[in-house]
Design an enzyme around this catalytic site. Sequence first.
Site, PDB file in Angstrom:
ATOM      1  N   LYS A  13       0.827  -1.221   0.000  1.00 27.14           N
ATOM      2  CA  LYS A  13       0.000   0.000   0.000  1.00 27.14           C
ATOM      3  C   LYS A  13       0.855   1.261   0.000  1.00 27.14           C
ATOM      4  CE  LYS A  13      -2.503  -0.718   3.746  1.00 27.14           C
ATOM      5  NZ  LYS A  13      -2.042  -2.039   4.185  1.00 27.14           N
ATOM      6  N   ARG A  88     -10.103   0.919   9.147  1.00 24.85           N
ATOM      7  CA  ARG A  88      -9.718  -0.460   9.433  1.00 24.85           C
ATOM      8  C   ARG A  88     -10.803  -1.211  10.185  1.00 24.85           C
ATOM      9  NH1 ARG A  88      -3.717   0.569   9.242  1.00 24.85           N
ATOM     10  NH2 ARG A  88      -2.634  -1.402   9.469  1.00 24.85           N
ATOM     11  N   ARG A 127      11.205  -6.577   4.797  1.00 25.82           N
ATOM     12  CA  ARG A 127      11.132  -5.144   5.114  1.00 25.82           C
ATOM     13  C   ARG A 127      11.749  -4.873   6.487  1.00 25.82           C
ATOM     14  NH1 ARG A 127       5.268  -2.377   5.025  1.00 25.82           N
ATOM     15  NH2 ARG A 127       4.949  -3.392   7.025  1.00 25.82           N
ATOM     16  N   ARG A 133      11.225  -1.853  11.503  1.00 24.35           N
ATOM     17  CA  ARG A 133      10.001  -1.508  12.244  1.00 24.35           C
ATOM     18  C   ARG A 133       9.756  -2.521  13.355  1.00 24.35           C
ATOM     19  NH1 ARG A 133       4.976  -0.066   8.308  1.00 24.35           N
ATOM     20  NH2 ARG A 133       3.862  -1.063  10.021  1.00 24.35           N
ATOM     21  N   ARG A 144      -0.979  -9.037  13.266  1.00 25.02           N
ATOM     22  CA  ARG A 144      -1.526  -7.974  12.397  1.00 25.02           C
ATOM     23  C   ARG A 144      -2.377  -8.582  11.290  1.00 25.02           C
ATOM     24  NH1 ARG A 144       3.713  -5.101  10.684  1.00 25.02           N
ATOM     25  NH2 ARG A 144       2.373  -3.785   9.401  1.00 25.02           N
TER      26      ARG A 144
HETATM   27  P1  AMP Z   1       0.271   0.504   9.080  1.00 28.67           P
HETATM   28  O1  AMP Z   1       1.566   1.210   8.831  1.00 28.67           O
HETATM   29  O2  AMP Z   1      -0.881   1.078   8.316  1.00 28.67           O
HETATM   30  O3  AMP Z   1       0.388  -0.990   8.910  1.00 28.67           O
HETATM   31  O4  AMP Z   1      -0.103   0.762  10.626  1.00 28.67           O
HETATM   32  C1  AMP Z   1       0.754   0.350  11.666  1.00 28.67           C
HETATM   33  C2  AMP Z   1      -0.030   0.196  12.970  1.00 28.67           C
HETATM   34  O5  AMP Z   1      -0.630   1.460  13.319  1.00 28.67           O
HETATM   35  C3  AMP Z   1      -1.186  -0.778  12.932  1.00 28.67           C
HETATM   36  O6  AMP Z   1      -0.776  -2.115  13.168  1.00 28.67           O
HETATM   37  C4  AMP Z   1      -2.077  -0.245  14.069  1.00 28.67           C
HETATM   38  O7  AMP Z   1      -1.560  -0.586  15.333  1.00 28.67           O
HETATM   39  C5  AMP Z   1      -1.916   1.256  13.897  1.00 28.67           C
HETATM   40  N1  AMP Z   1      -2.925   1.812  12.970  1.00 28.67           N
HETATM   41  C6  AMP Z   1      -2.708   2.406  11.758  1.00 28.67           C
HETATM   42  N2  AMP Z   1      -3.855   2.786  11.185  1.00 28.67           N
HETATM   43  C7  AMP Z   1      -4.843   2.431  12.052  1.00 28.67           C
HETATM   44  C8  AMP Z   1      -6.264   2.529  12.030  1.00 28.67           C
HETATM   45  N3  AMP Z   1      -6.926   3.061  10.990  1.00 28.67           N
HETATM   46  N4  AMP Z   1      -6.947   2.037  13.102  1.00 28.67           N
HETATM   47  C9  AMP Z   1      -6.315   1.503  14.163  1.00 28.67           C
HETATM   48  N5  AMP Z   1      -4.986   1.362  14.243  1.00 28.67           N
HETATM   49  C10 AMP Z   1      -4.243   1.818  13.202  1.00 28.67           C
END
Ligand code: AMP
Length: 188
Positions: A13, A88, A127, A133, A144
């Site tokens: 993404k 989400r 990654r 990360r 996740r």
């Molecule tokens: P991402 O980089 O989008 O994979 O987000 C990393 C982490 O941030 C996720 O595993 C969640 O813990 C948190 N996070 C990001 N976006 C959201 C969202 N829309 N709702 C809840 N938690 C989020």
Amino acid sequence: MRLILFGPPGAGKGTQANIIADKYKTAHISTGDMLRAAVSNGAELGVLAKSYMDKGELVPDDVIIGIINDRIKEEDAQNGFMLDGFPRTIAQANALDEMLSGASQSIDAVVSIEVRDEVIVERILERQKIEGRDDDKEDVVRNRLNVYRNQTEPLKSFYAEKSILNEIHGMGTVDEVFGRIDEVLSNL
Ligand code: AMP
């Protein structure tokens, strides 16, 4: 153009969002990036968010909804935006609908990048070696993915019912995947 970029962690993404933002000159709004920025500058939000992120859990809906509500009011988002990592949950999707309908706006398209679980775990572990990360460790990645399948994937039917869901095959090179996305976006 108001777009939602959807897909499991590791679907690509972020990479695709950067290419789309470049070509379509749209604001790229990534909740994950915003939360990581808050973590790294020690903001109160960051301290709260980190406790969820480190476990691969979702940050509470009210926190995330508040962040997005403020962000989409900013100047650069007025002519459209691309949401990456939001919504989400169904509660987030409903809140987004409410925010937009209040301004007589709506989402034009949801692009869901589809990748199989085995490929995702492999990609994310790669990654982790490069970006380091904290939430890219194998047990957290698996959580996740579970969270994605249980809480986030049901949103696909939510958007399919609105006839704005576009499923994109996420395997292949970055250019190949972008080509498939571009075909959808150029027809909007
Ligand atoms: P991402 O980089 O989008 O994979 O987000 C990393 C982490 O941030 C996720 O595993 C969640 O813990 C948190 N996070 C990001 N976006 C959201 C969202 N829309 N709702 C809840 N938690 C989020």
